[in-house]
Design a protein around this motif. Structure first.
Motif, PDB file in Angstrom:
ATOM      1  N   GLY A 133       0.790  -1.225   0.000  1.00  0.00           N
ATOM      2  CA  GLY A 133       0.000   0.000   0.000  1.00  0.00           C
ATOM      3  C   GLY A 133       0.819   1.270   0.000  1.00  0.00           C
ATOM      4  O   GLY A 133       0.266   2.366   0.098  1.00  0.00           O
ATOM      5  N   THR A 134       2.146   1.146  -0.109  1.00  0.00           N
ATOM      6  CA  THR A 134       3.027   2.315  -0.209  1.00  0.00           C
ATOM      7  C   THR A 134       3.788   2.194  -1.522  1.00  0.00           C
ATOM      8  O   THR A 134       4.574   1.257  -1.699  1.00  0.00           O
ATOM      9  N   LYS A 135       3.529   3.117  -2.462  1.00  0.00           N
ATOM     10  CA  LYS A 135       4.021   2.950  -3.831  1.00  0.00           C
ATOM     11  C   LYS A 135       3.900   4.262  -4.594  1.00  0.00           C
ATOM     12  O   LYS A 135       3.397   5.263  -4.067  1.00  0.00           O
ATOM     13  N   SER A 136       4.357   4.259  -5.852  1.00  0.00           N
ATOM     14  CA  SER A 136       4.258   5.453  -6.685  1.00  0.00           C
ATOM     15  C   SER A 136       4.206   5.065  -8.149  1.00  0.00           C
ATOM     16  O   SER A 136       4.589   3.959  -8.536  1.00  0.00           O
ATOM     17  N   ASN A 137       3.699   6.001  -8.966  1.00  0.00           N
ATOM     18  CA  ASN A 137       3.821   5.881 -10.417  1.00  0.00           C
ATOM     19  C   ASN A 137       4.266   7.235 -10.954  1.00  0.00           C
ATOM     20  O   ASN A 137       4.793   8.052 -10.205  1.00  0.00           O
ATOM     21  N   GLY A 138       4.046   7.506 -12.225  1.00  0.00           N
ATOM     22  CA  GLY A 138       4.540   8.746 -12.794  1.00  0.00           C
ATOM     23  C   GLY A 138       3.768   9.982 -12.386  1.00  0.00           C
ATOM     24  O   GLY A 138       4.251  11.104 -12.559  1.00  0.00           O
ATOM     25  N   THR A 139       2.565   9.807 -11.834  1.00  0.00           N
ATOM     26  CA  THR A 139       1.719  10.960 -11.536  1.00  0.00           C
ATOM     27  C   THR A 139       1.348  11.108 -10.066  1.00  0.00           C
ATOM     28  O   THR A 139       1.041  12.206  -9.618  1.00  0.00           O
ATOM     29  N   HIS A 140       1.331  10.006  -9.301  1.00  0.00           N
ATOM     30  CA  HIS A 140       0.884  10.034  -7.916  1.00  0.00           C
ATOM     31  C   HIS A 140       1.822   9.211  -7.030  1.00  0.00           C
ATOM     32  O   HIS A 140       2.560   8.360  -7.515  1.00  0.00           O
ATOM     33  N   TYR A 141       1.752   9.492  -5.735  1.00  0.00           N
ATOM     34  CA  TYR A 141       2.361   8.593  -4.765  1.00  0.00           C
ATOM     35  C   TYR A 141       1.325   8.247  -3.711  1.00  0.00           C
ATOM     36  O   TYR A 141       0.362   8.987  -3.488  1.00  0.00           O
ATOM     37  N   GLN A 142       1.512   7.090  -3.089  1.00  0.00           N
ATOM     38  CA  GLN A 142       0.586   6.610  -2.065  1.00  0.00           C
ATOM     39  C   GLN A 142       1.378   6.097  -0.877  1.00  0.00           C
ATOM     40  O   GLN A 142       2.386   5.415  -1.035  1.00  0.00           O
ATOM     41  N   VAL A 143       0.920   6.427   0.323  1.00  0.00           N
ATOM     42  CA  VAL A 143       1.531   5.908   1.541  1.00  0.00           C
ATOM     43  C   VAL A 143       0.422   5.386   2.449  1.00  0.00           C
ATOM     44  O   VAL A 143      -0.645   5.995   2.555  1.00  0.00           O
ATOM     45  N   THR A 144       0.662   4.229   3.060  1.00  0.00           N
ATOM     46  CA  THR A 144      -0.293   3.604   3.970  1.00  0.00           C
ATOM     47  C   THR A 144       0.424   3.323   5.281  1.00  0.00           C
ATOM     48  O   THR A 144       1.504   2.722   5.282  1.00  0.00           O
ATOM     49  N   ALA A 145      -0.151   3.751   6.395  1.00  0.00           N
ATOM     50  CA  ALA A 145       0.528   3.604   7.681  1.00  0.00           C
ATOM     51  C   ALA A 145      -0.476   3.476   8.810  1.00  0.00           C
ATOM     52  O   ALA A 145      -1.569   4.048   8.764  1.00  0.00           O
ATOM     53  N   LYS A 146      -0.098   2.725   9.832  1.00  0.00           N
ATOM     54  CA  LYS A 146      -0.877   2.674  11.073  1.00  0.00           C
ATOM     55  C   LYS A 146      -0.369   3.761  12.002  1.00  0.00           C
ATOM     56  O   LYS A 146       0.843   3.900  12.207  1.00  0.00           O
ATOM     57  N   CYS A 147      -1.283   4.532  12.570  1.00  0.00           N
ATOM     58  CA  CYS A 147      -0.905   5.552  13.546  1.00  0.00           C
ATOM     59  C   CYS A 147      -1.368   5.131  14.932  1.00  0.00           C
ATOM     60  O   CYS A 147      -2.543   4.803  15.135  1.00  0.00           O
ATOM     61  N   SER A 148      -0.454   5.157  15.880  1.00  0.00           N
ATOM     62  CA  SER A 148      -0.767   4.969  17.294  1.00  0.00           C
ATOM     63  C   SER A 148      -0.583   6.315  17.982  1.00  0.00           C
ATOM     64  O   SER A 148       0.527   6.843  18.025  1.00  0.00           O
ATOM     65  N   GLY A 149      -1.685   6.889  18.457  1.00  0.00           N
ATOM     66  CA  GLY A 149      -1.622   8.190  19.105  1.00  0.00           C
ATOM     67  C   GLY A 149      -2.312   9.300  18.345  1.00  0.00           C
ATOM     68  O   GLY A 149      -2.296  10.452  18.788  1.00  0.00           O
ATOM     69  N   CYS A 150      -2.943   8.978  17.213  1.00  0.00           N
ATOM     70  CA  CYS A 150      -3.630  10.003  16.421  1.00  0.00           C
ATOM     71  C   CYS A 150      -5.075  10.220  16.855  1.00  0.00           C
ATOM     72  O   CYS A 150      -5.640  11.288  16.612  1.00  0.00           O
ATOM     73  N   THR A 151      -5.698   9.225  17.483  1.00  0.00           N
ATOM     74  CA  THR A 151      -7.126   9.316  17.794  1.00  0.00           C
ATOM     75  C   THR A 151      -7.406   9.822  19.202  1.00  0.00           C
ATOM     76  O   THR A 151      -8.562   9.942  19.599  1.00  0.00           O
ATOM     77  N   SER A 152      -6.361  10.128  19.958  1.00  0.00           N
ATOM     78  CA  SER A 152      -6.515  10.687  21.296  1.00  0.00           C
ATOM     79  C   SER A 152      -5.371  11.658  21.536  1.00  0.00           C
ATOM     80  O   SER A 152      -4.223  11.364  21.199  1.00  0.00           O
ATOM     81  N   TYR A 153      -5.677  12.814  22.128  1.00  0.00           N
ATOM     82  CA  TYR A 153      -4.653  13.838  22.302  1.00  0.00           C
ATOM     83  C   TYR A 153      -5.099  14.846  23.352  1.00  0.00           C
ATOM     84  O   TYR A 153      -6.284  14.940  23.692  1.00  0.00           O
ATOM     85  N   ALA A 154      -4.146  15.601  23.875  1.00  0.00           N
ATOM     86  CA  ALA A 154      -4.438  16.649  24.848  1.00  0.00           C
ATOM     87  C   ALA A 154      -4.795  17.927  24.111  1.00  0.00           C
ATOM     88  O   ALA A 154      -4.021  18.427  23.288  1.00  0.00           O
ATOM     89  N   GLY A 155      -5.975  18.468  24.373  1.00  0.00           N
ATOM     90  CA  GLY A 155      -6.413  19.700  23.742  1.00  0.00           C
ATOM     91  C   GLY A 155      -5.778  20.921  24.381  1.00  0.00           C
ATOM     92  O   GLY A 155      -4.909  20.822  25.252  1.00  0.00           O
ATOM     93  N   SER A 156      -6.215  22.101  23.967  1.00  0.00           N
ATOM     94  CA  SER A 156      -5.617  23.346  24.449  1.00  0.00           C
ATOM     95  C   SER A 156      -5.810  23.535  25.949  1.00  0.00           C
ATOM     96  O   SER A 156      -5.001  24.179  26.612  1.00  0.00           O
ATOM     97  N   SER A 157      -6.875  22.949  26.510  1.00  0.00           N
ATOM     98  CA  SER A 157      -7.131  23.069  27.945  1.00  0.00           C
ATOM     99  C   SER A 157      -6.354  22.039  28.755  1.00  0.00           C
ATOM    100  O   SER A 157      -6.355  22.087  29.986  1.00  0.00           O
ATOM    101  N   GLY A 158      -5.720  21.093  28.062  1.00  0.00           N
ATOM    102  CA  GLY A 158      -5.000  20.023  28.736  1.00  0.00           C
ATOM    103  C   GLY A 158      -5.826  18.768  28.927  1.00  0.00           C
ATOM    104  O   GLY A 158      -5.290  17.717  29.294  1.00  0.00           O
ATOM    105  N   SER A 159      -7.129  18.853  28.697  1.00  0.00           N
ATOM    106  CA  SER A 159      -7.990  17.681  28.845  1.00  0.00           C
ATOM    107  C   SER A 159      -7.833  16.756  27.645  1.00  0.00           C
ATOM    108  O   SER A 159      -7.539  17.199  26.532  1.00  0.00           O
TER     109      SER A 159
END
Length: 247
Positions: A133-159
């Motif tokens: 799922g990570t590849k390229s051709n002459g016109t586009h590139y594609q990247v596929t990755a698992k993210c750990s830590g993207c779906t939860s985070y500390a907001g501006s208030s710290g919560s």
């Protein structure tokens, strides 16, 4: 230079009358190569209709108000200098996935900003870039990755904030024509974006009951910021002009 992100609509940036004329709906994309079911959004970044495709997959057993891993797949025209995805819908106080192509490599850089300045690298979100799922051709590139830590985070208030795995989440993207100053490095600096926009991404369309098995099947390596080699194979273009598969 002051950075601005998430302060107006894509229509305002492009000088068109209505964002609705540019907005695409979120749809289901079943990836025949990786096996993931993604929810997909095509973010328009030019008046000629060019777009970047953002796809997200989540585990079906993910619970609300809890952190969970997500898989992101990005398909972008090779002309893109750099692009960014904001998981909380703004430049500040949420994980930023920044990516660009560099010859035969795809760079994924984990960032987090507390002000409208160049976002520094961020160790709170790590990426496992898949060989499949990570590849390229002459016109586009594609990247596929698992993210750990993207779906939860500390907001501006710290919560702590959590993305809803069963519903809509406000995301944002940014695009620039100019490449980063040191494109071979995932910690490179880069200039301010040219275009930005927002949408509500429906995670209920991205459910994967075999999420863990698919992560193992597709393989990869884990790091906070990574440059991964793009496979140079003959790519079969999809109907949308992106990367659909290979022969």
């Amino acid at each position: 230079m002051r950075w601005t992100f998430g302060l107006g609509s894509l229509a305002a940036v492009l000088g068109v009358a209505s964002a609705s004329s540019l907005a695409n709906t979120v749809t289901v994309y079943n990836d025949p190569e990786t096996g993931f079911t993604f929810s997909q959004y095509q973010a328009t970044y030019s008046l000629s209709g060019k777009y970047i495709t953002f796809r997200i997959a989540v585990p079906s057993d993910a619970q609300q108000n809890s952190q969970y891993d997500a898989v992101i797949q990005i398909v972008a025209p090779s002309e893109v200098g750099w692009l960014g995805l904001a998981w909380g819908g703004s430049m500040t106080y949420n994980p930023l996935t920044v990516s660009w192509a560099n010859g035969g490599t795809a760079v994924v850089s984990s960032r987090y900003a507390t002000g409208h300045v160049l976002p520094p690298t961020y160790s709170g979100a790590t990426y496992e870039v898949f060989k499949t799922g990570t590849k390229s051709n002459g016109t586009h590139y594609q990247v596929t990755a698992k993210c750990s830590g993207c779906t939860s985070y500390a907001g501006s208030s710290g919560s702590q904030r959590y993305l809803n795995p069963k519903g809509g989440n406000r995301l944002a993207f940014a695009y620039a024509t100019q490449k980063p100053s040191n494109p071979s490095s995932a910690s490179s600096s880069f200039n301010v974006h040219d275009v930005f926009g927002y949408w509500t991404h429906d995670f209920s369309l991205a459910q994967n009951p075999s999420f863990s098995n698919l992560v193992t099947k597709n393989g990869g390596h884990t790091t906070s910021s990574v440059a991964s080699k793009l496979r140079k194979k003959r790519i079969v273009a999809g109907e949308d002009g992106g990367l659909a598969g290979e022969e």
